[in-house]
Design a protein around this motif. Sequence first.
Motif, PDB file in Angstrom:
ATOM      1  N   VAL A 360       0.839  -1.207   0.000  1.00 21.54           N
ATOM      2  CA  VAL A 360       0.000   0.000   0.000  1.00 21.54           C
ATOM      3  C   VAL A 360       0.870   1.251   0.000  1.00 21.54           C
ATOM      4  O   VAL A 360       0.606   2.221  -0.729  1.00 21.54           O
ATOM      5  CB  VAL A 360      -0.941  -0.014   1.220  1.00 21.54           C
ATOM      6  N   LEU A 376      -8.281   1.999  -2.730  1.00 21.86           N
ATOM      7  CA  LEU A 376      -7.402   0.897  -3.113  1.00 21.86           C
ATOM      8  C   LEU A 376      -8.191  -0.275  -3.692  1.00 21.86           C
ATOM      9  O   LEU A 376      -7.677  -1.020  -4.527  1.00 21.86           O
ATOM     10  CB  LEU A 376      -6.592   0.442  -1.900  1.00 21.86           C
ATOM     11  N   ILE A 377      -9.458  -0.403  -3.290  1.00 25.20           N
ATOM     12  CA  ILE A 377     -10.254  -1.534  -3.759  1.00 25.20           C
ATOM     13  C   ILE A 377     -10.504  -1.459  -5.264  1.00 25.20           C
ATOM     14  O   ILE A 377     -10.700  -2.480  -5.925  1.00 25.20           O
ATOM     15  CB  ILE A 377     -11.594  -1.594  -2.985  1.00 25.20           C
ATOM     16  N   THR A 384      -6.048  -5.435  -2.049  1.00 28.90           N
ATOM     17  CA  THR A 384      -7.123  -5.210  -1.084  1.00 28.90           C
ATOM     18  C   THR A 384      -7.609  -6.529  -0.493  1.00 28.90           C
ATOM     19  O   THR A 384      -7.831  -6.641   0.723  1.00 28.90           O
ATOM     20  CB  THR A 384      -8.291  -4.483  -1.763  1.00 28.90           C
ATOM     21  N   ALA A 388      -7.417  -7.696   3.361  1.00 26.37           N
ATOM     22  CA  ALA A 388      -8.658  -8.057   4.055  1.00 26.37           C
ATOM     23  C   ALA A 388      -8.516  -9.401   4.761  1.00 26.37           C
ATOM     24  O   ALA A 388      -9.018  -9.582   5.881  1.00 26.37           O
ATOM     25  CB  ALA A 388      -9.816  -8.091   3.061  1.00 26.37           C
ATOM     26  N   PHE A 440      -9.103  -0.493   7.144  1.00 24.66           N
ATOM     27  CA  PHE A 440      -9.583  -0.976   5.844  1.00 24.66           C
ATOM     28  C   PHE A 440     -10.438   0.078   5.156  1.00 24.66           C
ATOM     29  O   PHE A 440     -10.321   0.293   3.937  1.00 24.66           O
ATOM     30  CB  PHE A 440     -10.385  -2.263   6.054  1.00 24.66           C
ATOM     31  N   CYS A 444      -8.934   1.453   1.758  1.00 29.76           N
ATOM     32  CA  CYS A 444      -9.498   0.725   0.620  1.00 29.76           C
ATOM     33  C   CYS A 444     -10.836   1.256   0.119  1.00 29.76           C
ATOM     34  O   CYS A 444     -11.099   1.231  -1.087  1.00 29.76           O
ATOM     35  CB  CYS A 444      -9.658  -0.756   0.981  1.00 29.76           C
TER      36      CYS A 444
END
Length: 641
Positions: A360, A376-377, A384, A388, A440, A444
């Motif tokens: 990242v 980021l997703i 990602t 997760a 997250f 993301c």
Amino acid sequence: MLLQTLSHLLLITPLMGAIFAGTVGLHLKPRWAQSMTIASVSVSCFISWFLFYYGVGLTEASHIHLFSWLKFNNFTVDWAYLIDTPSMIMILVVTSISLLVHIYSLGYMKDDLSQPRFFAYLSLFTFMMLSLVMANNLIMMFFGWEGVGLVSYLLIGFWMGRPSAANANIKAFIVNRFGDIALFLAIAMIYKNFNSFNYSEILVSNTVEGLSSVMMSSSFNVIDVICGLIFISVMTKSAQIPFYFWFPDSMEGPTPISALIHAATMVTAGIFLVIRMAPFFILSPIVSSLMILIGGLTIISAGAIALVQDDIKRVIAYSTISQLGYMVLSLGLSAYTFALFHLATHAVFKSLLFLAAGGVIMTFNHQQNMNTMGGLIKSHPLLTLLMAIGLLSLMGFPGLAGFFSKDLIVETAVHQHHAFAYASSMIGLFLTSLYSYRLFYKVCIVRSMTQITKHHIPFSIYLVLGLLASMSFLVGPLGFQYIKDSFVDGVGLYDRLLIQEIIDRDVNLIEIILVGFTRLPLLITVASVFIIHHVYKGSLFNLSYFVMHHFNFISRALKVEFAFNWVATVLIAPLFYHIGRLANNVIESFFIDRFIVDGSSKIVLRISQSLQYLQSGFVQYYFCGSLIGVCTLFLMMNYYA
């Protein structure tokens, strides 16, 4: 003979790779240092899995003597290995994570100009850590203990041009030296009472119990003192409250070392030491109770501080401190097998998190502030997904690694009816879910505040992350099944009865996972994710405003990390500095230099000046002196005759 050769190769090959990379490799292209260090660690990793496959040390401890290291009269320290269940698990963790970090660093450090030095430090650290966990005596263990401290100092300050990195490695070095002094005193007390440094001699239960019964009648219990000193060293090395303030600053080093040193190996050395010295701690309920208290407070405080951190690596760092608190809590409950199990699972999913965070950081131009990240997703869906998996394992989602090991610690607290241990575990689980989903969401899900550059992430990084993600699915159920099937044959580390009472041998993994979906920990996780999601979405704006308005002092306390860092740097450090200055001016400068060194030289000078008159060069003076001496001798002989 084969076991002796393999054990020696397991330990020595990383050292050979480090020596090559740190000497010849400095004058060659970086790929030579990379290839040699990766090859050397690969050999160690292969040997460790080979030994594990054939069950070496798992049912019966193996003692392997190589040579006498230190010898003086009756004092002998051997360079010898002890391979049993704790050391075998640690060897697997160290070599496997070290190999993956070496491979990961091929991509992460590809533009760094000091790659040979970096890879030399990594391999040297692997050698030192293996020395610590394979030692069969306290002196060899202390050698490895100090070695990992030295190499971590070098790696934290690897980018020595940064003042923050220089300050961080000095802070880590000084705090850990405080714990090292306590460990040295504990080793000295053990030798004084047992006349040995070998584990096989000092960990005989009858001897320990006998010594404990004798010392109970004295003014203090030597077992409590030894365990207390060891636990002080554990608090510094494994970053427990109030000594954890050095740990977040150590994130100044390159991200790969955060996975190797600050997630999987060095910070767990203290946990391993307590497991190794378990017979002592079983006989010290006072220190065990203190461990429960410190572990519980660390779980809560570190988890709360992680909620207000904006640096992605510092969030994961405080998460590591909190998980180490779970291990210390488990040790205080005398659940040594479960602490070792959580150590192994944590090494996997926390390495995954740190290394995913490295990807990242590369994506966002080496920025670590989560407020500048987001989206980021969409830009990197695979990265990602891998992050997760690491976060879900950290939160204890059923089926993943963290679920099995953490759930056993909670079950132990329930089984022993320890309200504080259970409450702190549940609060820690709630906080873990909060800061995990916050990370997250910010990295993301939320729309990025800056333009995301589509950076190419090297294949070596995705390869390592994929392997760690796969291990996050496998290591939990396999480890649980191994404990369930094998503890009768010796897996239990002085806690076999506890394991029998907590784990039902007839239950299968599917049942455990399904039950996990209906239990309180998952409900807490879902509730915390719901809360943090709607807080950031704005649905619970009134609630968040109320909390921030009426409990702002809590937020301020968390942002200053409960002022432990301030106390250490503003109060304690200047105090020791002035004590040092006073000692230098009074003891060193005046007493030693002026009185002892200069004074003795002045005395010799004046005596020599007085005697120089006897060396006049005139023969008649010498003859007269000789005559006086002969006459004096003659008179004395007549007088005493």
